[in-house]
Design an enzyme around this catalytic site. Structure first.
Site, PDB file in Angstrom:
ATOM      1  N   ASN A 197      36.559  41.411  44.288  1.00 16.93           N
ATOM      2  CA  ASN A 197      35.929  39.930  45.596  1.00 16.93           C
ATOM      3  C   ASN A 197      35.024  39.811  44.520  1.00 16.93           C
ATOM      4  O   ASN A 197      35.440  38.186  44.414  1.00 16.93           O
ATOM      5  CB  ASN A 197      35.404  41.202  46.558  1.00 16.93           C
ATOM      6  CG  ASN A 197      34.883  39.998  47.598  1.00 16.93           C
ATOM      7  OD1 ASN A 197      34.887  38.098  47.085  1.00 16.93           O
ATOM      8  ND2 ASN A 197      34.660  39.744  48.772  1.00 16.93           N
ATOM      9  N   ASP A 198      33.600  39.850  44.326  1.00 18.97           N
ATOM     10  CA  ASP A 198      32.645  38.931  44.017  1.00 18.97           C
ATOM     11  C   ASP A 198      32.662  38.712  42.347  1.00 18.97           C
ATOM     12  O   ASP A 198      32.714  37.471  41.871  1.00 18.97           O
ATOM     13  CB  ASP A 198      31.226  40.018  43.386  1.00 18.97           C
ATOM     14  CG  ASP A 198      30.388  39.849  45.459  1.00 18.97           C
ATOM     15  OD1 ASP A 198      31.021  39.112  45.675  1.00 18.97           O
ATOM     16  OD2 ASP A 198      30.320  41.348  45.135  1.00 18.97           O
ATOM     17  N   ILE A 199      33.954  39.989  41.531  1.00 18.13           N
ATOM     18  CA  ILE A 199      34.420  39.349  40.007  1.00 18.13           C
ATOM     19  C   ILE A 199      35.226  38.417  40.078  1.00 18.13           C
ATOM     20  O   ILE A 199      35.663  37.935  39.093  1.00 18.13           O
ATOM     21  CB  ILE A 199      34.192  40.642  39.768  1.00 18.13           C
ATOM     22  CG1 ILE A 199      35.758  41.521  40.569  1.00 18.13           C
ATOM     23  CG2 ILE A 199      33.271  41.926  39.521  1.00 18.13           C
ATOM     24  CD1 ILE A 199      36.272  42.383  39.610  1.00 18.13           C
TER      25      ILE A 199
END
Length: 467
Positions: free
Chosen positions: A391-393
């Site tokens: 997600n964040d990456i």
């Protein structure tokens, strides 16, 4: 065993540890690195047991048997997804051991050759107090990190007004107590150092959010090494000094590399932290945004029509234990003539190398696994980016939204691919607590499902020959 023979054996063990670190720097050589580390530890333990200073083996053997049994049970039962919290828990034990050794040396200095009670060598008091302080901070800090990773403690940053000033004041007070202890050799001051350090360990870690936990794990690893190094000086054990310095320095370097990979200041991580739990947005809360949903058949059709596919694994893959099903999916695609590669972000998962280990477990060839810097420019010429539990990456807000807490963090350019297939259970934000605008892009298809089941269904669709 003579002193000369012991020194030579410790030198060989030190070389084994250095070569082990070198081997662990690459998946191809990691197994050899592990074996070298084991060999070095066996040499170190045998050499220590052969020391003429050992007068009774009863307690030592009992400790080895009990500890070995516990370690064996944990190693056999631990899931790959729980490795980060396991590492944190083991770091806490290293810190606690440093405190216990220092306490034993303080109360019975004659047994350690550092003087007598009331007249311990000043240098030993310095080493002892520093090892104690670092060990105690490592112990409670690692316990909090374990709790956050295990979900026993909220992954949200826990802060209050004046927290940084309080930490600074406690740090200064700790230095003062150490100075007074070295000058007066007071038992009261020794235990005050222990108590204050335990409190400081908690206060240093609770304000750090879940997204920064990988850096915290690495930092605590460094702390445990320096604690062992300090106690090595107290015990006069050269191998413990060398090993502690190796662990301490390598952990510090890794923390720096990870902070660089997240575009985060190391001090910003330690003093601030970000990220945590957020509510899961429902489909009715999307407003003007739309989400294109798909199924396994849709994903199979899109990928087998593609020429190039890049797979981006994340923590969701680890939780679902989907690596084997994912590897089978990739193999089926390759048999159909599709070029399949993997893109690994340096902080994917909960610790460095987490994704690499899982892919290696599924027998994914090393030559198709690439780091962010090696593959990021290839997304623009890629037909499909297959994001599984990350997600964040992959969040493009890190490049465009200056108000985002992850702004400036290097991310994988998955949005540049022709189609983005995104496996997630829901629209929930990542560990940093930041919504991902990639979910709502026109070229994104969301596959809401358990990662393992979705990959298995895609494999069935690919093998079904219906496309």
């Amino acid at each position: 065993m003579s002193a000369t023979a012991s020194t030579f054996a410790y030198l060989i063990a030190s070389i084994c540890f250095i070569m082990a670190l070198r081997g662990l720097s690459s998946p191809e050589t990691a197994r050899r690195g592990n074996m070298l580390g084991i060999a070095g530890m066996v040499i170190a333990v045998v050499t220590t047991l052969a020391s003429p200073e050992v007068v009774s083996y009863t307690t030592i053997i009992a400790g080895i048997v009990i500890g070995g049994a516990i370690g064996t049970v944990i190693a056999r039962r631990i899931e790959m997804t729980a490795l980060p919290q396991l590492v944190a828990a083991f770091h806490s034990l290293v810190g606690l051991a440093a405190v216990f050794v220092a306490a034993a040396a303080f109360h019975t200095p004659e047994a350690y050759g550092i003087g007598v009670s009331g007249a311990i060598h000043a240098s030993s008091l310095i080493e002892m107090s520093l090892g104690t302080a670092i060990g105690a901070i490592t112990f409670t800090g690692s316990i909090i990190a374990f709790g956050k990773l295990q979900g026993l403690v909220s992954s949200n940053p826990l802060s209050f007004p004046g927290q940084h000033l309080l930490n600074l004041a406690l740090g200064i007070l700790l230095i003062v107590l150490i100075a007074l202890f070295v000058g007066g050799e007071s038992g009261f001051l020794f235990w005050m150092i222990v108590l204050l350090s335990l409190i400081l360990g908690i206060l240093l870690i609770v304000p750090i959010g879940g997204a920064d936990m990988p850096v915290v794990i690495s930092m605590l690893n460094s702390y445990s090494g320096w604690a062992a190094c300090g106690i090595g000086f107290t015990l006069g054990n050269n191998l413990l000094i060398v090993t502690g310095a190796l662990v301490g320095s390598s952990g510090a370097i890794l923390s720096y590399i990870m902070c660089k990979g997240m575009n985060r200041s190391f001090f910003n991580v330690i003093l601030g932290g970000f990220g945590g739990e957020t509510a899961t947005p429902g489909m009715e809360d999307l407003g003007d945004r739309t989400v294109r949903q798909g199924a396994a058949d849709d994903a199979a059709f899109i990928m087998e029509q593609a020429t190039k596919v890049i797979i981006i694994p994340g923590y969701g893959m680890a939780v679902a234990q989907a690596q084997h099903a994912l590897a089978e999916m990739a193999q089926v695609l390759e048999e159909k003539g599709v070029d399949v590669r993997y893109a690994i972000h340096p902080v994917a998962g909960r610790m460095p190398g987490h994704m690499n280990v899982l892919l290696a477990e599924a027998s994914v060839p090393y030559d198709v696994v690439f780091e962010l810097d090696e593959i990021n420019s290839d997304f623009a010429s890629t037909d499909v980016a297959f994001v599984i539990g990350a997600n964040d990456i992959t969040n493009p807000a890190a490049k465009t939204d200056k108000s985002s807490p992850i702004y400036g963090m290097p991310v994988l350019n998955v949005e540049e691919a022709g189609t983005v297939l995104f496996i997630k259970r829901s629209l929930a934000s990542g560990y940093a607590g930041v919504d991902n605008p990639l979910f709502y892009e026109d070229n994104t298809m969301m596959l809401f499902a358990d990662a393992k089941k979705m990959c298995e269904d895609i494999v069935k669709a690919l093998k079904g020959g219906g496309h």
